[in-house]
Design a protein around this motif. Structure first.
Motif, PDB file in Angstrom:
ATOM      1  N   GLY A  16      -6.791   9.413  -5.860  1.00 33.82           N
ATOM      2  CA  GLY A  16      -5.684   8.722  -6.499  1.00 33.82           C
ATOM      3  C   GLY A  16      -4.639   9.692  -7.001  1.00 33.82           C
ATOM      4  O   GLY A  16      -4.846  10.903  -7.069  1.00 33.82           O
ATOM      5  N   VAL A  17      -3.507   9.133  -7.364  1.00 38.65           N
ATOM      6  CA  VAL A  17      -2.361   9.921  -7.789  1.00 38.65           C
ATOM      7  C   VAL A  17      -2.077   9.643  -9.255  1.00 38.65           C
ATOM      8  O   VAL A  17      -2.079   8.487  -9.686  1.00 38.65           O
ATOM      9  CB  VAL A  17      -1.120   9.575  -6.930  1.00 38.65           C
ATOM     10  N   ILE A  18      -1.834  10.688 -10.013  1.00 37.80           N
ATOM     11  CA  ILE A  18      -1.464  10.548 -11.419  1.00 37.80           C
ATOM     12  C   ILE A  18       0.013  10.203 -11.503  1.00 37.80           C
ATOM     13  O   ILE A  18       0.849  10.877 -10.886  1.00 37.80           O
ATOM     14  CB  ILE A  18      -1.782  11.839 -12.198  1.00 37.80           C
ATOM     15  N   GLN A  19       0.326   9.160 -12.236  1.00 30.88           N
ATOM     16  CA  GLN A  19       1.703   8.721 -12.412  1.00 30.88           C
ATOM     17  C   GLN A  19       2.273   9.320 -13.695  1.00 30.88           C
ATOM     18  O   GLN A  19       1.628   9.271 -14.740  1.00 30.88           O
ATOM     19  CB  GLN A  19       1.775   7.185 -12.498  1.00 30.88           C
ATOM     20  N   VAL A  20       3.488   9.881 -13.609  1.00 26.82           N
ATOM     21  CA  VAL A  20       4.155  10.381 -14.809  1.00 26.82           C
ATOM     22  C   VAL A  20       5.596   9.870 -14.792  1.00 26.82           C
ATOM     23  O   VAL A  20       6.330  10.076 -13.823  1.00 26.82           O
ATOM     24  CB  VAL A  20       4.111  11.929 -14.899  1.00 26.82           C
ATOM     25  N   GLU A  21       5.949   9.163 -15.848  1.00 21.03           N
ATOM     26  CA  GLU A  21       7.296   8.621 -15.988  1.00 21.03           C
ATOM     27  C   GLU A  21       7.946   9.240 -17.214  1.00 21.03           C
ATOM     28  O   GLU A  21       7.414   9.153 -18.322  1.00 21.03           O
ATOM     29  CB  GLU A  21       7.252   7.093 -16.116  1.00 21.03           C
ATOM     30  N   VAL A  22       9.088   9.884 -16.999  1.00 21.45           N
ATOM     31  CA  VAL A  22       9.817  10.568 -18.063  1.00 21.45           C
ATOM     32  C   VAL A  22      11.104   9.810 -18.339  1.00 21.45           C
ATOM     33  O   VAL A  22      11.945   9.653 -17.443  1.00 21.45           O
ATOM     34  CB  VAL A  22      10.119  12.031 -17.664  1.00 21.45           C
ATOM     35  N   GLN A 145      -4.817  20.596  -6.166  1.00 20.49           N
ATOM     36  CA  GLN A 145      -5.528  19.422  -5.675  1.00 20.49           C
ATOM     37  C   GLN A 145      -5.118  18.151  -6.401  1.00 20.49           C
ATOM     38  O   GLN A 145      -5.351  17.046  -5.901  1.00 20.49           O
ATOM     39  CB  GLN A 145      -7.039  19.639  -5.807  1.00 20.49           C
ATOM     40  N   LEU A 146      -4.516  18.284  -7.555  1.00 17.58           N
ATOM     41  CA  LEU A 146      -4.051  17.123  -8.311  1.00 17.58           C
ATOM     42  C   LEU A 146      -2.708  16.659  -7.779  1.00 17.58           C
ATOM     43  O   LEU A 146      -1.771  17.446  -7.656  1.00 17.58           O
ATOM     44  CB  LEU A 146      -3.922  17.479  -9.791  1.00 17.58           C
ATOM     45  N   GLN A 147      -2.584  15.384  -7.467  1.00 19.80           N
ATOM     46  CA  GLN A 147      -1.332  14.817  -6.995  1.00 19.80           C
ATOM     47  C   GLN A 147      -0.644  14.043  -8.120  1.00 19.80           C
ATOM     48  O   GLN A 147      -1.279  13.241  -8.808  1.00 19.80           O
ATOM     49  CB  GLN A 147      -1.579  13.883  -5.812  1.00 19.80           C
ATOM     50  N   TYR A 148       0.659  14.302  -8.291  1.00 23.77           N
ATOM     51  CA  TYR A 148       1.443  13.623  -9.318  1.00 23.77           C
ATOM     52  C   TYR A 148       2.632  12.909  -8.670  1.00 23.77           C
ATOM     53  O   TYR A 148       3.322  13.481  -7.826  1.00 23.77           O
ATOM     54  CB  TYR A 148       1.964  14.621 -10.354  1.00 23.77           C
ATOM     55  N   HIS A 149       2.824  11.682  -9.081  1.00 29.51           N
ATOM     56  CA  HIS A 149       3.982  10.908  -8.654  1.00 29.51           C
ATOM     57  C   HIS A 149       4.911  10.800  -9.861  1.00 29.51           C
ATOM     58  O   HIS A 149       4.616  10.104 -10.837  1.00 29.51           O
ATOM     59  CB  HIS A 149       3.550   9.522  -8.184  1.00 29.51           C
ATOM     60  N   ALA A 150       6.028  11.512  -9.814  1.00 30.06           N
ATOM     61  CA  ALA A 150       6.910  11.629 -10.975  1.00 30.06           C
ATOM     62  C   ALA A 150       8.146  10.751 -10.818  1.00 30.06           C
ATOM     63  O   ALA A 150       8.723  10.642  -9.729  1.00 30.06           O
ATOM     64  CB  ALA A 150       7.329  13.085 -11.167  1.00 30.06           C
ATOM     65  N   ALA A 165      11.654  16.608  -3.665  1.00 29.72           N
ATOM     66  CA  ALA A 165      12.147  15.637  -2.695  1.00 29.72           C
ATOM     67  C   ALA A 165      12.187  14.256  -3.338  1.00 29.72           C
ATOM     68  O   ALA A 165      11.256  13.851  -4.043  1.00 29.72           O
ATOM     69  CB  ALA A 165      11.244  15.618  -1.466  1.00 29.72           C
ATOM     70  N   VAL A 166      13.267  13.531  -3.103  1.00 28.69           N
ATOM     71  CA  VAL A 166      13.480  12.218  -3.706  1.00 28.69           C
ATOM     72  C   VAL A 166      12.989  11.131  -2.768  1.00 28.69           C
ATOM     73  O   VAL A 166      13.325  11.112  -1.572  1.00 28.69           O
ATOM     74  CB  VAL A 166      14.973  12.009  -4.041  1.00 28.69           C
ATOM     75  N   ALA A 167      12.193  10.198  -3.303  1.00 24.88           N
ATOM     76  CA  ALA A 167      11.759   9.046  -2.516  1.00 24.88           C
ATOM     77  C   ALA A 167      12.827   7.961  -2.533  1.00 24.88           C
ATOM     78  O   ALA A 167      13.165   7.388  -1.491  1.00 24.88           O
ATOM     79  CB  ALA A 167      10.438   8.499  -3.059  1.00 24.88           C
ATOM     80  N   LYS A 168      13.372   7.693  -3.721  1.00 22.24           N
ATOM     81  CA  LYS A 168      14.451   6.705  -3.816  1.00 22.24           C
ATOM     82  C   LYS A 168      15.147   6.851  -5.163  1.00 22.24           C
ATOM     83  O   LYS A 168      14.608   7.437  -6.108  1.00 22.24           O
ATOM     84  CB  LYS A 168      13.915   5.283  -3.652  1.00 22.24           C
ATOM     85  N   GLU A 169      16.363   6.331  -5.229  1.00 18.27           N
ATOM     86  CA  GLU A 169      17.144   6.312  -6.457  1.00 18.27           C
ATOM     87  C   GLU A 169      17.635   4.900  -6.706  1.00 18.27           C
ATOM     88  O   GLU A 169      17.953   4.164  -5.762  1.00 18.27           O
ATOM     89  CB  GLU A 169      18.360   7.247  -6.358  1.00 18.27           C
ATOM     90  N   SER A 170      17.690   4.530  -7.972  1.00 15.26           N
ATOM     91  CA  SER A 170      18.231   3.237  -8.358  1.00 15.26           C
ATOM     92  C   SER A 170      18.929   3.392  -9.692  1.00 15.26           C
ATOM     93  O   SER A 170      18.263   3.631 -10.712  1.00 15.26           O
ATOM     94  CB  SER A 170      17.113   2.189  -8.446  1.00 15.26           C
ATOM     95  N   HIS A 171      20.248   3.281  -9.666  1.00 13.82           N
ATOM     96  CA  HIS A 171      21.045   3.463 -10.878  1.00 13.82           C
ATOM     97  C   HIS A 171      20.748   4.855 -11.456  1.00 13.82           C
ATOM     98  O   HIS A 171      21.008   5.856 -10.816  1.00 13.82           O
ATOM     99  CB  HIS A 171      20.786   2.332 -11.867  1.00 13.82           C
ATOM    100  N   ASP A 175      13.026   8.404  -8.330  1.00 11.19           N
ATOM    101  CA  ASP A 175      11.617   8.331  -7.961  1.00 11.19           C
ATOM    102  C   ASP A 175      11.360   9.458  -6.963  1.00 11.19           C
ATOM    103  O   ASP A 175      11.894   9.456  -5.853  1.00 11.19           O
ATOM    104  CB  ASP A 175      11.336   6.960  -7.337  1.00 11.19           C
ATOM    105  N   PHE A 176      10.553  10.461  -7.383  1.00 10.38           N
ATOM    106  CA  PHE A 176      10.291  11.608  -6.527  1.00 10.38           C
ATOM    107  C   PHE A 176       9.066  11.372  -5.660  1.00 10.38           C
ATOM    108  O   PHE A 176       8.168  10.588  -6.003  1.00 10.38           O
ATOM    109  CB  PHE A 176      10.079  12.867  -7.376  1.00 10.38           C
TER     110      PHE A 176
END
Length: 614
Positions: A16-22, A145-150, A165-171, A175-176
């Motif tokens: 699984g991936v660790i989610q981090v929202e700043v 080995q740790l995956q982060y979705h920032a 690398a950017v996955a998407k932008e909204s306003h 989302d990286f």
């Protein structure tokens, strides 16, 4: 120990991936809000806050600025307890039925502009977001080995730059793409309302950018000729190293008088911070010309090739700085060469810097007891050392003195090979390998072996003498081999003047043996120098010189007068609540360093900084 690591990580669900929202919308108020979601199962779990930050060479993780920490799992509040020994570790017990542990906390950005990334990084107009400050990670897990979705949410209308690398932008939300923890921490984000991105071009398949965040629109005005010089820097670095260990490169340049001023290297970017008006005059641009080249060189020397003692299992294991005189010292040398080759720094300024460095090192009283190697080993202490008696203590000489050592290495290679080889050949051999980011650790033996492949010599003995031994004189052989010699006269170079202006000091260390802050406080003295012999110590405040109220001009005029009249200089100082008068017996006039051409020798120094790319 192995049993404890296994037990501590029982609550961590590795897949699984660790989610981090700043949430950085409060960055103008120096406050960041963080949410984490960590895949987890029932059981004890220890989470770590990054402590040892790569490139800062010390345990500089700003743990005291983490506040409002809370955990939840399976719709329950989860109590936590800080470890009594490792204050960067938090213990929790994940409840039954959980699939994830959620954490929230706030981060306070300080107002103090000192230090590195843990210092001030935000104003009302801009921010530099360092991911190590906004996350936790499970103990016992390797950062690769740790995956982060920032994700990050910026203040409305702010632009940004990063190597991620950017996955998407909204306003105002970015989302990286998910990356390993090591890559995330190695990829800061710069952002601000006064923002400019300059494309430097794609070279060897890698695009290059300068992203500028400033406290005003006016500060963004990088002259077109300077842009061309940075484009030349990219080309000259390619000629020096022969390969690029990054997919793209991003200079994150922050211009503000209210954030910490430094440079911090990353594999595919660099966090470079200067005064707000650093681009607005020729003198300041040239004074700071070596910062970006230095951090750029670190992509090869420090990030791709890294001393084995700085390659750690995670961000809690102490780093060993034994080879910082290679990591930083060689980078200091190569960065200065690239600054000159690219045109960012004129050749005369390159020489004035070397003269300044060599002269101060040659007058360090601490040379009598401390070898260069110890300044590297103790680097994490010296970064925080006070300025009082700095010449007696010795400071971060693994930058400046090691630069002179590597200059000598370059001149020895050139001399023994009759000009057919140089440090450029070493760079292409030692920093070669596959393109793209990776880490290739090295030891001193590896460096010695690579040098011998370029030019046979007893490099092990050379480094033993220059680095490990106590040497009372600075290593000046590189200057002499280069066809120049260190001389002194009473004329300050432009570089000397700008340095004094930037540091707000009057520097008479080479003559009167004193360095004085702008308000008259004695910052440092030379042990055995005229001021120290007269009984004046750091911390004293000069109130008058020869009967006149202190100013830098009055002090300099008294030094000049004493050289012709012959009378001692009378200095009144204030220590605490007490005043005292001191007779300073000095008649040598002002002394400032310069490099003078030795016409009997080839001008190797000029060849070293000659451009390699048309």
């Amino acid at each position: 120990m192995l049993l404890w690591l296994f037990t501590a990580a029982l609550g961590w669900a590795q897949p699984g991936v660790i989610q981090v929202e700043v949430d950085a919308r409060d960055a103008p108020r120096r406050l960041i809000h963080v949410q984490l979601s960590i895949p987890a199962v029932a059981g004890p779990l220890t989470l770590l806050y990054p402590q040892w930050i790569p490139g800062e060479h010390g345990p500089t993780g700003p743990i005291t600025d983490l506040v409002s920490l809370k955990f939840r799992a399976h719709d329950q509040t989860v109590p936590w307890r800080r470890d009594s020994a490792n204050l960067f570790a938090f213990h929790v017990n994940v409840p039954e039925g959980s699939t994830a542990l959620d954490a929230t906390f706030d981060f306070i950005s300080p107002t103090d502009a000192g230090g590195f990334s843990s210092g001030s990084s935000m104003t009302t107009e801009l921010a530099v977001l360092s991911w190590n400050q906004y996350l936790l990670y499970p103990q016992g897990a390797a950062p690769d080995q740790l995956q982060y979705h920032a994700k990050v949410r910026l203040p409305h209308g702010w632009d940004y730059g990063t190597a991620l690398a950017v996955a998407k932008e909204s306003h105002d939300e970015i989302d990286f793409q998910p990356v390993p923890l090591a890559t995330l921490i190695d990829s800061p984000v710069s952002t601000g309302t006064h923002y400019r991105t300059i494309e430097l071009g794609t070279v060897d398949g890698a695009p290059h950018y300068i992203h500028i965040a400033a406290d005003s629109d006016r500060a963004l005005a990088m002259p077109p000729e300077t842009v061309k010089e940075y484009q030349k820097l990219i080309a000259e670095a390619g000629a020096m190293f022969g390969v690029r260990h990054y997919r793209s490169y991003h200079f994150l340049l922050t211009l503000s008088d209210h954030v910490a001023s430094f440079g911090l290297e990353h594999h595919e970017s660099s966090d470079d911070r200067l005064d707000e008006r650093a681009l607005l005059s020729d003198a300041l641009r040239q004074f700071h010309a070596e910062l970006l080249p230095h951090e750029f060189v670190h992509s090869w020397n420090g990030k791709y090739r890294r001393p084995a003692g700085l390659v750690t299992k995670d961000y809690s294991e102490p780093m060993k700085g034994d080879l910082l005189w290679i990591y930083e010292g060689l980078t200091e040398y190569l960065g200065s060469v690239l600054a000159a080759r690219s045109g960012l720094e004129p050749p005369e300024l390159f020489r004035d810097r070397l003269a300044y460095v060599a002269a101060h090192l040659d007058h360090e009283s601490g040379r009598a007891w401390r070898p260069l190697a110890d300044t590297a080993i103790a680097g994490r202490l010296l970064f925080e050392a006070r300025t009082e008696y700095a010449a007696l203590r010795r400071g971060l000489d693994f930058y400046s003195e090691a630069q002179l050592v590597w200059l000598e290495v370059d001149t020895v290679i050139r001399k023994l090979s009759q000009g057919t080889k140089s440090m450029d050949d070493f760079c292409q051999a030692f920093y070669g390998g596959p393109a793209g980011p990776s880490v290739n650790p090295y030891t001193l033996s590896d460096v010695v072996a690579a040098l011998n492949q370029v030019q046979a010599y007893d490099w092990a003995a050379f480094f033993q003498q220059r680095v490990e031994s106590v040497e009372t004189r600075a290593p000046l052989a590189g200057l002499e081999n280069g066809g120049w010699k260190l001389t002194y006269n009473d004329k300050r170079s432009d570089y000397w003047n700008t340095t004094e202006d930037q540091e707000k000091v009057t520097d008479l260390m080479l003559s009167l043996g004193v360095r004085v802050r702008s308000e008259g406080s004695v910052d440092d003295v030379v042990i055995g120098g005229p001021m120290q012999k007269a009984g004046i110590a750091p911390g004293a405040k000069i109130t008058s010189v020869d009967g006149r109220q202190y100013s830098a001009a009055v002090l300099r005029e008294s030094v000049q007068s004493a050289s012709t009249i012959g009378d001692p200089i009378e200095v009144v100082v204030k220590n605490g609540e007490y005043f005292s008068t001191h007779k300073v017996d000095y008649r040598g006039g002002e002394k400032y360093p310069h490099l003078e051409r030795e016409n009997r020798k080839p001008d190797v120094l000029s060849d070293i900084v000659r451009a390699r790319v048309n």
